[in-house]
Structure formats: C-alpha cells, structure tokens
Design an enzyme around this catalytic site. Structure first.
Site, PDB file in Angstrom:
ATOM      1  N   ASP A  81       0.497  -1.471   0.117  1.00  0.00           N
ATOM      2  CA  ASP A  81       0.243  -0.007   0.271  1.00  0.00           C
ATOM      3  C   ASP A  81       0.928   1.342  -0.392  1.00  0.00           C
ATOM      4  O   ASP A  81       2.212   1.206   0.049  1.00  0.00           O
ATOM      5  CB  ASP A  81      -0.904  -0.247   1.272  1.00  0.00           C
ATOM      6  N   ASN A 124      -7.323  -2.514  14.649  1.00  0.00           N
ATOM      7  CA  ASN A 124      -8.385  -2.606  14.067  1.00  0.00           C
ATOM      8  C   ASN A 124      -8.522  -3.942  13.401  1.00  0.00           C
ATOM      9  O   ASN A 124      -9.989  -4.478  12.850  1.00  0.00           O
ATOM     10  CB  ASN A 124      -9.734  -1.476  13.827  1.00  0.00           C
ATOM     11  N   HIS A 135      -6.996  -4.584  10.190  1.00  0.00           N
ATOM     12  CA  HIS A 135      -7.299  -4.400   9.162  1.00  0.00           C
ATOM     13  C   HIS A 135      -5.346  -5.055   9.055  1.00  0.00           C
ATOM     14  O   HIS A 135      -4.636  -5.388   9.275  1.00  0.00           O
ATOM     15  CB  HIS A 135      -7.113  -3.222   8.938  1.00  0.00           C
ATOM     16  N   GLU A 162      -9.607  -1.781   5.175  1.00  0.00           N
ATOM     17  CA  GLU A 162     -10.410  -1.573   6.973  1.00  0.00           C
ATOM     18  C   GLU A 162     -11.335  -2.576   7.467  1.00  0.00           C
ATOM     19  O   GLU A 162     -11.470  -3.675   6.306  1.00  0.00           O
ATOM     20  CB  GLU A 162     -10.581  -0.344   6.687  1.00  0.00           C
TER      21      GLU A 162
END
Ligand code: GLP
Length: 249
Positions: free
Chosen positions: A74, A143, A145, A150
């Site tokens: 990314d 979280n 990800h 996400e």
C-alpha cells in the site's frame, strides 16, 4: 477462489526480536532457494527488525536480492515517493537502499497517480505478470486491518483507493507532525489480491495487537476483522510474541 476455511499456523515466541527472526528466516530461506522470488512487502513499525535482519544477512554475504521482484501492499494517496512519510521512503530507508534490489523490479503504488483506476489495474496486472507473489509479509492493525483493508473490506477486494478509519489515522499519526497531516486515503492491495499470494506470513507483536490476533485466528472469518479472512488461505503463518498471542486459547 478458495471457499474452504483453514486454521492458520501459529508460531508464538517470547520476544518481538525472536518473532522478527523467525519471520526473516522464512523469507531468507525462500529467497536463497528461489533467487527470482516475488516478495510481497509490508510497512509499519513491526517489520522493521525483519528488514534489519535481512539487511544484515545481505551485508554478511549470505543473501542477495539481485534477482528478486517486490510488490508493496500500500501507499498513502497524495504523498510522493520521496515524501518522508510515504511508504516508498520507508522501504527505501529500511530495505531497498541497503540491499542489492534491482530498482526496476521494485513495485509500490504511486501516491501521486492521477488515473487511479488505470494505476490500480496496472498494479494487479504487474503482480500477475510477475507470476504472483510467492510470500506475502503482513502486519496487522489493532482493528484487524491488513494492508489498508479496513473492517468492512470485501474478501474479493482488489487493489483500489480506500478510506482510512479514524483509528488508523490516529495510530499512524505518530509518524507525522500532526494528526491532520495523515492522509485520509490510500491505495491498497485488496484482500482478494493478498489471498492469491502463495504463502502468507503475518507478524504481530505487542499487547495492542492481541485482540485483533485473537479475532483473526480464532474468530469467525468475516469482514469485521479483515485479517480473519486469511482463514480462506491454506498457507498462513501468524508469528507472534508473547504479548500479541496472550489472548489465544
Ligand atoms: C499500517 C499499514 C499496515 C500495517 C499496520 C500496522 O496502517 N498499512 O500494513 O500492518 O499499519 O502497523 P504497525 O506495525 O506499525 O503497528
């Protein structure tokens, strides 16, 4: 697409440095066996000791990246590759400049791409043209990800522009002067892209990752914890330190 679920392999060691060493061993062994390997690479604080170890092996003369190809997961949208907080700059600093990678075989999404649809499609095509990713290194967000996928990201998602959650912006603000400076969007490989890697190794260390690791390894495979979707892949290894594995039963 593979529809069956698999239990990820878990390697749990005491310290973050042992976890990093296990991870770099896996990558180094594959690179020695297959010099023309295609590596999937990750950014974040967690893999830094992995890159340090790989760089050390290169300096010792036991590891060459000269024939390897790499694809990063990314990049922040809007950041140039030479922006100090870009993932490209991170990779240059921690690996690419320190080993014998052939620059023409390094791939990382371009945060300044203007035709994003064409750019993301070309990224997928380049991965396929390289024969697919042989080993994908991953971290995990607190979280759940993976890359910048996400919660809510689809199992079939491909490389695309994504919105970052406020949790992720907050977590990554430590690298920027101010939280307002953290880009709100990124270009990220999709979960479908990641699931096509031949082998996946996810490194997680520290107490902040314990719940996400538990959800990913022992929870239901669903989009609320993107890393749990790795259960659809037959060859995933979670390498954990004691703190990250503390909630596993
Ligand atoms: C970032 C990256 C992820 C990484 C995660 C955790 O947002 N896009 O690839 O796994 O954060 O980073 P860290 O290892 O610094 O906790």
């Amino acid at each position: 697409m593979n529809h069956s679920l698999h239990r990820p392999k878990v390697i749990s060691v005491n310290s973050p440095s042992e976890a990093a060493e296990k991870t770099s061993n896996m990558i180094a062994e594959m690179l020695v066996a297959t010099p023309r390997i295609t590596l999937g690479l990750a950014t974040g604080s967690t893999p830094i000791p992995v890159y340090q170890d790989l760089v050390q092996r290169h300096r010792d003369g036991t590891l060459s990246f000269a024939e390897a190809t790499s694809f990063n997961l990314d990049e922040y949208l809007g950041l140039a590759g030479d922006h100090p907080q870009s993932f490209r700059a991170f990779m240059d600093e921690h690996l690419f400049r320190l080993v014998d990678m052939n620059v023409s075989r390094i791939h990382i999404p371009d945060g300044l791409a203007t035709d994003l649809d064409a750019h993301t499609k070309a990224y997928e095509k380049a991965i396929a043209a390289a024969g697919g990713i042989d080993i994908q290194l991953l971290g995990i967000g607190s979280n759940g990800h993976i890359a910048f996928n996400e919660p809510g990201s689809s199992r079939t998602s491909r490389t695309r522009v994504v919105e970052l959650t406020s949790d992720t912006i907050q977590a990554n603000s430590r690298f920027f002067d101010r939280a307002e400076d953290v880009p709100r969007q990124a270009i990220s490989m999709g979960i479908g892209t990641i699931l096509e890697a031949k082998r996946i190794v996810l490194l997680a260390t520290g107490p902040a990752k314990a719940q996400a690791v538990k959800d990913a390894v022992q929870g239901d495979a669903n989009e609320s914890c993107p890393a749990s979707l790795l259960q659809y892949h037959p060859d995933v290894t979670f390498v954990l330190d004691a703190e990250a594995s503390s909630l596993l039963q």
